[in-house]
Scaffold this motif. Structure first.
Motif, PDB file in Angstrom:
ATOM      1  N   LEU A   1       0.824  -1.202   0.000  1.00  7.68           N
ATOM      2  CA  LEU A   1       0.000   0.000   0.000  1.00  7.68           C
ATOM      3  C   LEU A   1       0.860   1.255   0.000  1.00  7.68           C
ATOM      4  N   LEU A   2       1.913   1.237   0.814  1.00  3.30           N
ATOM      5  CA  LEU A   2       2.767   2.416   0.939  1.00  3.30           C
ATOM      6  C   LEU A   2       3.496   2.721  -0.364  1.00  3.30           C
ATOM      7  N   SER A   3       4.159   1.719  -0.905  1.00  6.99           N
ATOM      8  CA  SER A   3       4.973   1.949  -2.101  1.00  6.99           C
ATOM      9  C   SER A   3       4.127   2.302  -3.310  1.00  6.99           C
ATOM     10  N   SER A   4       2.906   1.797  -3.382  1.00  3.66           N
ATOM     11  CA  SER A   4       2.051   2.072  -4.537  1.00  3.66           C
ATOM     12  C   SER A   4       1.554   3.510  -4.558  1.00  3.66           C
ATOM     13  N   ASN A   5       1.654   4.220  -3.433  1.00  2.00           N
ATOM     14  CA  ASN A   5       1.179   5.594  -3.363  1.00  2.00           C
ATOM     15  C   ASN A   5       2.303   6.619  -3.315  1.00  2.00           C
ATOM     16  N   LEU A   6       3.538   6.170  -3.505  1.00  2.00           N
ATOM     17  CA  LEU A   6       4.687   7.069  -3.489  1.00  2.00           C
ATOM     18  C   LEU A   6       5.378   7.084  -4.842  1.00  2.00           C
ATOM     19  N   ASP A   7       6.158   8.132  -5.098  1.00  2.00           N
ATOM     20  CA  ASP A   7       6.953   8.186  -6.320  1.00  2.00           C
ATOM     21  C   ASP A   7       7.944   7.036  -6.344  1.00  2.00           C
ATOM     22  N   SER A   8       8.008   6.332  -7.442  1.00  2.00           N
ATOM     23  CA  SER A   8       8.951   5.216  -7.546  1.00  2.00           C
ATOM     24  C   SER A   8      10.395   5.699  -7.570  1.00  2.00           C
ATOM     25  N   GLY A   9      10.605   6.968  -7.964  1.00  2.00           N
ATOM     26  CA  GLY A   9      11.969   7.475  -8.085  1.00  2.00           C
ATOM     27  C   GLY A   9      12.602   7.922  -6.779  1.00  2.00           C
ATOM     28  N   ARG A  10      11.809   8.039  -5.702  1.00  2.00           N
ATOM     29  CA  ARG A  10      12.367   8.515  -4.436  1.00  2.00           C
ATOM     30  C   ARG A  10      13.121   7.388  -3.732  1.00  2.00           C
ATOM     31  N   ARG A  11      14.365   7.658  -3.401  1.00  2.00           N
ATOM     32  CA  ARG A  11      15.210   6.615  -2.812  1.00  2.00           C
ATOM     33  C   ARG A  11      15.066   6.558  -1.297  1.00  2.00           C
ATOM     34  N   LEU A  12      15.288   5.365  -0.777  1.00  2.00           N
ATOM     35  CA  LEU A  12      15.295   5.146   0.666  1.00  2.00           C
ATOM     36  C   LEU A  12      16.679   5.536   1.184  1.00  2.00           C
ATOM     37  N   VAL A  13      16.739   6.579   2.016  1.00  2.00           N
ATOM     38  CA  VAL A  13      18.025   7.040   2.538  1.00  2.00           C
ATOM     39  C   VAL A  13      18.238   6.614   3.988  1.00  2.00           C
ATOM     40  N   GLN A  14      17.145   6.208   4.648  1.00  2.00           N
ATOM     41  CA  GLN A  14      17.248   5.703   6.012  1.00  2.00           C
ATOM     42  C   GLN A  14      16.246   4.570   6.207  1.00  2.00           C
ATOM     43  N   LEU A  15      16.712   3.494   6.817  1.00  2.00           N
ATOM     44  CA  LEU A  15      15.838   2.389   7.203  1.00  2.00           C
ATOM     45  C   LEU A  15      16.197   2.015   8.632  1.00  2.00           C
ATOM     46  N   HIS A  16      15.188   1.937   9.486  1.00  2.00           N
ATOM     47  CA  HIS A  16      15.463   1.619  10.887  1.00  2.00           C
ATOM     48  C   HIS A  16      14.493   0.556  11.382  1.00  2.00           C
ATOM     49  N   PHE A  17      15.026  -0.536  11.923  1.00  2.00           N
ATOM     50  CA  PHE A  17      14.224  -1.555  12.596  1.00  2.00           C
ATOM     51  C   PHE A  17      14.278  -1.267  14.092  1.00  2.00           C
ATOM     52  N   GLY A  18      13.105  -0.970  14.687  1.00  2.00           N
ATOM     53  CA  GLY A  18      13.042  -0.722  16.125  1.00  2.00           C
ATOM     54  C   GLY A  18      12.035  -1.637  16.784  1.00  2.00           C
ATOM     55  N   GLY A  19      11.882  -1.481  18.078  1.00  2.00           N
ATOM     56  CA  GLY A  19      10.973  -2.393  18.759  1.00  2.00           C
ATOM     57  C   GLY A  19      10.511  -1.873  20.104  1.00  2.00           C
TER      58      GLY A  19
END
Length: 211
Positions: free
Chosen positions: A114-132
């Motif tokens: 759902l998230l990716s289908s509503n965002l520009d495909s060209g925008r890059r992921l510059v931060q990814l964080h797994f938290g808990g």
């Protein structure tokens, strides 16, 4: 928006340097009160049922084609823990049944779609964080699988910070190998106190050797 925030912060620092602040008993009384947890934005008191799923989708679509939107930062909350630490204020699920993770991951994939289908495909992921929670509650195989799914949905910048929170008590060498091979390049871990009595009281028995 980020540039505007930085400009405001710079102006605030400049004005603070120009004007000496006198700390009075009145000032201390004014600010001596509990505040919301500052580790998330917006903070908890700002959340309400008035902002709906439709509003969220509209905001995502509105960001399309915005050259100033910049790169994406994605936070993935893994809520599971083997035990509850008594100081913790996070959204957690306490369970010693790892099989409960399967259904969670199924929903995670749906949300990513759902998230990716509503965002520009060209925008890059510059931060990814797994938290808990405890992200390393997931098995090494599940960590690799989930990271692969995320990277299939988003193009990752070559200089992206890919970070994870770990609990040394449940994190194995196999976990570390899975994290490294999946592209993680930053680890943070909580060490509340190394005094054994404090650890007993807060329910976080984590020796220096384990850490």
């Amino acid at each position: 928006m980020c540039r505007l925030m930085r400009n405001r912060q710079a102006k605030h620092r400049h004005s603070a340097m120009k004007n000496d602040v006198t700390v009075t008993a009145d000032l201390l009384r004014r600010y001596d009160r509990p505040g919301p947890r500052y580790t998330s934005y917006p903070t908890a008191p700002e959340w309400s049922q008035e902002f709906t799923g439709v509003d969220y989708k509209t905001a995502l679509l509105r960001s399309r084609g915005n050259d100033e939107a910049g790169g994406l930062a994605l936070y993935v909350h893994i809520p599971f823990c083997n035990e509850r630490c008594l100081y913790c204020g996070c959204n957690v699920v306490i369970s010693k049944k790892p099989e409960i993770v399967g259904k969670f991951l199924d929903y995670m994939v749906k949300e990513l779609n759902l998230l990716s289908s509503n965002l520009d495909s060209g925008r890059r992921l510059v931060q990814l964080h797994f938290g808990g929670g405890t992200p390393t509650y997931l098995s090494p195989h599940q960590i690799r699988w989930l990271t692969t799914i995320i990277f299939e949905h988003f193009e990752v910048d070559s200089k992206a910070e890919v970070a994870v929170e770990v609990d040394p008590r449940v994190t194995t060498k196999e976990h570390l190998e899975a994290l490294r091979s999946s592209g993680f390049n930053r680890i943070s871990m909580g060490v509340q106190d190394l005094d054994s009595e404090v650890q007993r009281i807060i329910g976080r028995n984590q020796s220096l050797e384990e850490t």
